[in-house]
Design a protein around this motif. Sequence first.
Motif, PDB file in Angstrom:
ATOM      1  N   SER A  36       0.839  -1.198   0.000  1.00  0.00           N
ATOM      2  CA  SER A  36       0.000   0.000   0.000  1.00  0.00           C
ATOM      3  C   SER A  36       0.879   1.255   0.000  1.00  0.00           C
ATOM      4  O   SER A  36       2.100   1.175   0.162  1.00  0.00           O
ATOM      5  CB  SER A  36      -0.908   0.002   1.239  1.00  0.00           C
ATOM      6  OG  SER A  36      -0.120   0.105   2.407  1.00  0.00           O
ATOM      7  N   GLU A  37       0.243   2.423  -0.170  1.00  0.00           N
ATOM      8  CA  GLU A  37       0.977   3.688  -0.140  1.00  0.00           C
ATOM      9  C   GLU A  37       1.653   3.889   1.214  1.00  0.00           C
ATOM     10  O   GLU A  37       2.771   4.371   1.296  1.00  0.00           O
ATOM     11  CB  GLU A  37       0.037   4.864  -0.442  1.00  0.00           C
ATOM     12  CG  GLU A  37      -0.391   4.954  -1.890  1.00  0.00           C
ATOM     13  CD  GLU A  37       0.781   5.179  -2.834  1.00  0.00           C
ATOM     14  OE1 GLU A  37       1.695   5.968  -2.504  1.00  0.00           O
ATOM     15  OE2 GLU A  37       0.781   4.556  -3.913  1.00  0.00           O
ATOM     16  N   GLU A  38       0.955   3.518   2.269  1.00  0.00           N
ATOM     17  CA  GLU A  38       1.500   3.637   3.618  1.00  0.00           C
ATOM     18  C   GLU A  38       2.743   2.754   3.775  1.00  0.00           C
ATOM     19  O   GLU A  38       3.738   3.160   4.382  1.00  0.00           O
ATOM     20  CB  GLU A  38       0.419   3.234   4.627  1.00  0.00           C
ATOM     21  CG  GLU A  38       0.734   3.581   6.053  1.00  0.00           C
ATOM     22  CD  GLU A  38      -0.430   3.239   6.969  1.00  0.00           C
ATOM     23  OE1 GLU A  38      -0.156   2.618   8.015  1.00  0.00           O
ATOM     24  OE2 GLU A  38      -1.583   3.582   6.648  1.00  0.00           O
ATOM     25  N   MET A  39       2.685   1.560   3.198  1.00  0.00           N
ATOM     26  CA  MET A  39       3.844   0.662   3.246  1.00  0.00           C
ATOM     27  C   MET A  39       5.010   1.229   2.446  1.00  0.00           C
ATOM     28  O   MET A  39       6.166   1.079   2.846  1.00  0.00           O
ATOM     29  CB  MET A  39       3.478  -0.721   2.705  1.00  0.00           C
ATOM     30  CG  MET A  39       2.732  -1.587   3.657  1.00  0.00           C
ATOM     31  SD  MET A  39       2.575  -3.234   2.931  1.00  0.00           S
ATOM     32  CE  MET A  39       1.125  -3.809   3.751  1.00  0.00           C
ATOM     33  N   HIS A  40       4.712   1.871   1.307  1.00  0.00           N
ATOM     34  CA  HIS A  40       5.768   2.496   0.504  1.00  0.00           C
ATOM     35  C   HIS A  40       6.521   3.529   1.328  1.00  0.00           C
ATOM     36  O   HIS A  40       7.752   3.581   1.287  1.00  0.00           O
ATOM     37  CB  HIS A  40       5.187   3.166  -0.750  1.00  0.00           C
ATOM     38  CG  HIS A  40       5.078   2.256  -1.923  1.00  0.00           C
ATOM     39  ND1 HIS A  40       6.160   1.830  -2.643  1.00  0.00           N
ATOM     40  CD2 HIS A  40       4.001   1.683  -2.510  1.00  0.00           C
ATOM     41  CE1 HIS A  40       5.759   1.049  -3.626  1.00  0.00           C
ATOM     42  NE2 HIS A  40       4.445   0.939  -3.569  1.00  0.00           N
ATOM     43  N   ILE A  41       5.777   4.337   2.066  1.00  0.00           N
ATOM     44  CA  ILE A  41       6.409   5.370   2.891  1.00  0.00           C
ATOM     45  C   ILE A  41       7.292   4.727   3.956  1.00  0.00           C
ATOM     46  O   ILE A  41       8.425   5.151   4.187  1.00  0.00           O
ATOM     47  CB  ILE A  41       5.334   6.284   3.523  1.00  0.00           C
ATOM     48  CG1 ILE A  41       4.630   7.074   2.423  1.00  0.00           C
ATOM     49  CG2 ILE A  41       5.939   7.216   4.563  1.00  0.00           C
ATOM     50  CD1 ILE A  41       3.345   7.759   2.866  1.00  0.00           C
ATOM     51  N   ARG A  42       6.768   3.694   4.600  1.00  0.00           N
ATOM     52  CA  ARG A  42       7.539   3.002   5.641  1.00  0.00           C
ATOM     53  C   ARG A  42       8.754   2.296   5.043  1.00  0.00           C
ATOM     54  O   ARG A  42       9.843   2.307   5.626  1.00  0.00           O
ATOM     55  CB  ARG A  42       6.640   1.997   6.376  1.00  0.00           C
ATOM     56  CG  ARG A  42       7.342   1.248   7.479  1.00  0.00           C
ATOM     57  CD  ARG A  42       7.763   2.178   8.608  1.00  0.00           C
ATOM     58  NE  ARG A  42       8.389   1.403   9.667  1.00  0.00           N
ATOM     59  CZ  ARG A  42       9.592   1.655  10.155  1.00  0.00           C
ATOM     60  NH1 ARG A  42      10.286   2.696   9.729  1.00  0.00           N
ATOM     61  NH2 ARG A  42      10.092   0.895  11.102  1.00  0.00           N
ATOM     62  N   LEU A  43       8.598   1.693   3.861  1.00  0.00           N
ATOM     63  CA  LEU A  43       9.726   1.028   3.202  1.00  0.00           C
ATOM     64  C   LEU A  43      10.830   2.018   2.851  1.00  0.00           C
ATOM     65  O   LEU A  43      12.022   1.690   2.925  1.00  0.00           O
ATOM     66  CB  LEU A  43       9.260   0.283   1.948  1.00  0.00           C
ATOM     67  CG  LEU A  43       8.554  -1.046   2.188  1.00  0.00           C
ATOM     68  CD1 LEU A  43       7.876  -1.527   0.915  1.00  0.00           C
ATOM     69  CD2 LEU A  43       9.529  -2.085   2.704  1.00  0.00           C
ATOM     70  N   LYS A  44      10.447   3.232   2.491  1.00  0.00           N
ATOM     71  CA  LYS A  44      11.442   4.261   2.187  1.00  0.00           C
ATOM     72  C   LYS A  44      12.238   4.617   3.441  1.00  0.00           C
ATOM     73  O   LYS A  44      13.463   4.774   3.384  1.00  0.00           O
ATOM     74  CB  LYS A  44      10.755   5.503   1.610  1.00  0.00           C
ATOM     75  CG  LYS A  44      11.715   6.515   1.043  1.00  0.00           C
ATOM     76  CD  LYS A  44      10.996   7.582   0.274  1.00  0.00           C
ATOM     77  CE  LYS A  44      11.977   8.474  -0.442  1.00  0.00           C
ATOM     78  NZ  LYS A  44      11.324   9.419  -1.343  1.00  0.00           N
ATOM     79  N   GLU A  45      11.561   4.733   4.584  1.00  0.00           N
ATOM     80  CA  GLU A  45      12.252   5.008   5.852  1.00  0.00           C
ATOM     81  C   GLU A  45      13.211   3.870   6.199  1.00  0.00           C
ATOM     82  O   GLU A  45      14.347   4.113   6.613  1.00  0.00           O
ATOM     83  CB  GLU A  45      11.239   5.188   6.980  1.00  0.00           C
ATOM     84  CG  GLU A  45      10.359   6.402   6.847  1.00  0.00           C
ATOM     85  CD  GLU A  45       9.184   6.392   7.832  1.00  0.00           C
ATOM     86  OE1 GLU A  45       9.077   5.456   8.648  1.00  0.00           O
ATOM     87  OE2 GLU A  45       8.372   7.336   7.769  1.00  0.00           O
TER      88      GLU A  45
END
Length: 185
Positions: A36-45
Amino acid sequence: MRKSYTISEFKKSRHPIYKPTYYLVVVAEYRKKCISEEMHIRLKEIAKSILECFNCGLIEMNGEEDHIHLLFEAPPQVQLSKLINNFKTVSSRYICKEYAEEVAKYYWKPYFWSNSYMVFSTGGAPLEVIKNIAKIKALNRASRFLFNFKASFIHICLLILCTYKTTPKVFLSYLVKKTLKQTLV
């Protein structure tokens, strides 16, 4: 024409002077559309923190529901296989722990990433060309229902784009003409 670099664009350590950049594609297990988009943000971190531990730098990250793309710099001392396996292991554990309910819909075992990955050196291509891959991928998402390209074909096209140093607009117009020509035949 090849871009000439100034010494300030290179990284330095005790002995070497270097500028290697790598492009990594990591795919979710069974190509399930679970990111999900939320996971993308967390994966970037997560990617930033892991790359910092290896003295690397994240330049760009994007992806879709079933895979992610990382563009990063790494010093010559870093073993890419260890870095990539570390990223896959740590990010998988964090994602499976933090998004347990979402991930449980797709996987019953504690796996998140496929065993395979694709990594290549950008080979001195200007970073603007490599960063345009994200723009091409966005255009591809919008036109996927028309052309039904497979992911491997897109990656080959992106490599061609980098090799011949053409602009994404020219390359895409060529692709559209070629595809329409084949459809009409």
